[in-house]
Design a protein around this motif. Sequence first.
Motif, PDB file in Angstrom:
ATOM      1  N   THR A 136     -26.770 -62.187  39.158  1.00  0.00           N
ATOM      2  CA  THR A 136     -27.453 -61.058  39.780  1.00  0.00           C
ATOM      3  C   THR A 136     -26.591 -60.518  40.914  1.00  0.00           C
ATOM      4  N   GLY A 137     -26.958 -59.336  41.409  1.00  0.00           N
ATOM      5  CA  GLY A 137     -26.220 -58.732  42.506  1.00  0.00           C
ATOM      6  C   GLY A 137     -25.706 -57.355  42.134  1.00  0.00           C
ATOM      7  N   LYS A 138     -24.846 -56.805  42.986  1.00  0.00           N
ATOM      8  CA  LYS A 138     -24.287 -55.477  42.756  1.00  0.00           C
ATOM      9  C   LYS A 138     -22.769 -55.513  42.831  1.00  0.00           C
ATOM     10  N   VAL A 139     -22.151 -54.703  41.986  1.00  0.00           N
ATOM     11  CA  VAL A 139     -20.697 -54.561  41.989  1.00  0.00           C
ATOM     12  C   VAL A 139     -20.361 -53.077  41.994  1.00  0.00           C
ATOM     13  N   ALA A 140     -19.102 -52.774  42.259  1.00  0.00           N
ATOM     14  CA  ALA A 140     -18.686 -51.372  42.350  1.00  0.00           C
ATOM     15  C   ALA A 140     -18.473 -50.731  40.987  1.00  0.00           C
ATOM     16  N   THR A 141     -18.046 -51.538  40.001  1.00  0.00           N
ATOM     17  CA  THR A 141     -17.722 -50.969  38.693  1.00  0.00           C
ATOM     18  C   THR A 141     -18.306 -51.804  37.556  1.00  0.00           C
ATOM     19  N   LEU A 142     -18.482 -51.164  36.425  1.00  0.00           N
ATOM     20  CA  LEU A 142     -18.930 -51.853  35.218  1.00  0.00           C
ATOM     21  C   LEU A 142     -17.889 -52.876  34.778  1.00  0.00           C
ATOM     22  N   ASN A 143     -16.621 -52.577  35.009  1.00  0.00           N
ATOM     23  CA  ASN A 143     -15.547 -53.502  34.668  1.00  0.00           C
ATOM     24  C   ASN A 143     -15.728 -54.836  35.382  1.00  0.00           C
ATOM     25  N   GLN A 144     -16.111 -54.792  36.655  1.00  0.00           N
ATOM     26  CA  GLN A 144     -16.322 -56.020  37.413  1.00  0.00           C
ATOM     27  C   GLN A 144     -17.524 -56.796  36.877  1.00  0.00           C
TER      28      GLN A 144
ATOM     29  N   TRP B 273      -7.835 -47.725  16.548  1.00  0.00           N
ATOM     30  CA  TRP B 273      -9.017 -48.397  17.086  1.00  0.00           C
ATOM     31  C   TRP B 273      -8.736 -48.933  18.482  1.00  0.00           C
ATOM     32  N   ASP B 274      -7.518 -49.417  18.722  1.00  0.00           N
ATOM     33  CA  ASP B 274      -7.173 -49.933  20.045  1.00  0.00           C
ATOM     34  C   ASP B 274      -7.347 -48.867  21.117  1.00  0.00           C
ATOM     35  N   GLU B 275      -6.946 -47.637  20.812  1.00  0.00           N
ATOM     36  CA  GLU B 275      -7.104 -46.551  21.776  1.00  0.00           C
ATOM     37  C   GLU B 275      -8.580 -46.250  22.018  1.00  0.00           C
ATOM     38  N   GLN B 276      -9.372 -46.363  20.981  1.00  0.00           N
ATOM     39  CA  GLN B 276     -10.817 -46.145  21.099  1.00  0.00           C
ATOM     40  C   GLN B 276     -11.424 -47.132  22.095  1.00  0.00           C
ATOM     41  N   GLU B 277     -11.052 -48.397  21.968  1.00  0.00           N
ATOM     42  CA  GLU B 277     -11.559 -49.421  22.882  1.00  0.00           C
ATOM     43  C   GLU B 277     -10.941 -49.289  24.269  1.00  0.00           C
ATOM     44  N   LEU B 278      -9.672 -48.917  24.311  1.00  0.00           N
ATOM     45  CA  LEU B 278      -8.979 -48.768  25.585  1.00  0.00           C
ATOM     46  C   LEU B 278      -9.619 -47.672  26.433  1.00  0.00           C
ATOM     47  N   ALA B 279     -10.029 -46.591  25.793  1.00  0.00           N
ATOM     48  CA  ALA B 279     -10.678 -45.500  26.524  1.00  0.00           C
ATOM     49  C   ALA B 279     -11.944 -45.999  27.216  1.00  0.00           C
ATOM     50  N   ARG B 280     -12.716 -46.811  26.515  1.00  0.00           N
ATOM     51  CA  ARG B 280     -13.924 -47.361  27.133  1.00  0.00           C
ATOM     52  C   ARG B 280     -13.578 -48.247  28.329  1.00  0.00           C
ATOM     53  N   GLU B 281     -12.567 -49.113  28.161  1.00  0.00           N
ATOM     54  CA  GLU B 281     -12.178 -50.009  29.247  1.00  0.00           C
ATOM     55  C   GLU B 281     -11.760 -49.230  30.490  1.00  0.00           C
ATOM     56  N   ILE B 282     -11.009 -48.160  30.279  1.00  0.00           N
ATOM     57  CA  ILE B 282     -10.562 -47.344  31.412  1.00  0.00           C
ATOM     58  C   ILE B 282     -11.759 -46.728  32.126  1.00  0.00           C
ATOM     59  N   ALA B 283     -12.730 -46.257  31.358  1.00  0.00           N
ATOM     60  CA  ALA B 283     -13.919 -45.643  31.956  1.00  0.00           C
ATOM     61  C   ALA B 283     -14.732 -46.652  32.760  1.00  0.00           C
ATOM     62  N   THR B 284     -14.723 -47.930  32.350  1.00  0.00           N
ATOM     63  CA  THR B 284     -15.492 -48.948  33.083  1.00  0.00           C
ATOM     64  C   THR B 284     -14.940 -49.188  34.479  1.00  0.00           C
ATOM     65  N   GLU B 285     -13.712 -48.770  34.740  1.00  0.00           N
ATOM     66  CA  GLU B 285     -13.077 -49.040  36.031  1.00  0.00           C
ATOM     67  C   GLU B 285     -13.396 -47.986  37.084  1.00  0.00           C
ATOM     68  N   VAL B 286     -14.118 -46.951  36.701  1.00  0.00           N
ATOM     69  CA  VAL B 286     -14.459 -45.880  37.651  1.00  0.00           C
ATOM     70  C   VAL B 286     -15.750 -46.244  38.382  1.00  0.00           C
ATOM     71  N   PRO B 287     -15.739 -46.287  39.709  1.00  0.00           N
ATOM     72  CA  PRO B 287     -16.936 -46.644  40.478  1.00  0.00           C
ATOM     73  C   PRO B 287     -18.118 -45.733  40.163  1.00  0.00           C
ATOM     74  N   GLY B 288     -19.303 -46.343  40.071  1.00  0.00           N
ATOM     75  CA  GLY B 288     -20.525 -45.580  39.850  1.00  0.00           C
ATOM     76  C   GLY B 288     -20.901 -45.380  38.401  1.00  0.00           C
ATOM     77  N   ILE B 289     -20.017 -45.735  37.469  1.00  0.00           N
ATOM     78  CA  ILE B 289     -20.331 -45.614  36.041  1.00  0.00           C
ATOM     79  C   ILE B 289     -21.009 -46.907  35.585  1.00  0.00           C
ATOM     80  N   ALA B 290     -22.289 -46.801  35.215  1.00  0.00           N
ATOM     81  CA  ALA B 290     -23.067 -47.989  34.867  1.00  0.00           C
ATOM     82  C   ALA B 290     -23.211 -48.192  33.364  1.00  0.00           C
TER      83      ALA B 290
END
Length: 240
Positions: free
Chosen positions: A69-77, A147-164
């Motif tokens: 439980t708790g809060k983090v800055a990014t979905l990646n975390q 397919w790798d680029e498809q997954e990579l795009a998602r990973e990059i987006a998870t690193e942006v703060p505020g994206i849940a």
Amino acid sequence: MKIRNLAHTTRSLLALCALTITAASATPEFVPEDDAGLADFIGMTFSADERLARDSIQVSVNQGIATLTGKVATLNQAERAVERTKSVQAVRGVISEIKVASARGSDEQRAAEIARRFASSPGLGASSLTVAVRDGYAIIDGQVGTWDEQELAREIATEVPGIAIIDNRITSTGKGSRTDRTIRWQIERDIADTPLHDGLQINVSVSGGIVRLSGEVGTTGEKEQLIHRALVSGVREVKG
């Protein structure tokens, strides 16, 4: 990634065995098995992880099931905390109730930041990708070659703060070609992003789609993980 044939897999396994095996491990050998000790141990691994050390993640364990439980800055975390917990011996399962904290700025600014990161990523053909964000919910759409680029795009987006939450609508044609620079960039990124590989110094070089790995690993499991990390789209062979 789907491995096409047994011969390809066997070559890769034999090649990676050339990596030096040491007695050292990326995580301490002793892991408590009682719930309280296990919760403390997981918390210690978070504190030792520079990507998680500043976040306030609470850990409780009941019969080997860890709840975060708790809060983090990014979905990646948040996802990294789950993966790190899963990698701990004696953990039978993980329940994540971690929330992504709201970030300063507008939805439009967050969408623009994701698009900027797409455009600056060597491993991603981002010219046809679109991004929309509303209240922390991101929709990424478009078409890429692999397919790798498809997954990579998602990973990059998870690193942006505020994206849940990320709705990944990107499709792949399966016909994309990748440069050696692109392949190396993705492998190095994948190794760095995987908690199991913390502390490992693995050098990656790519020439003509052939990957060469050098360095030291602590366990057979780490070798196997590195094999899978190196077998990204565009790789013809992995050598040690």
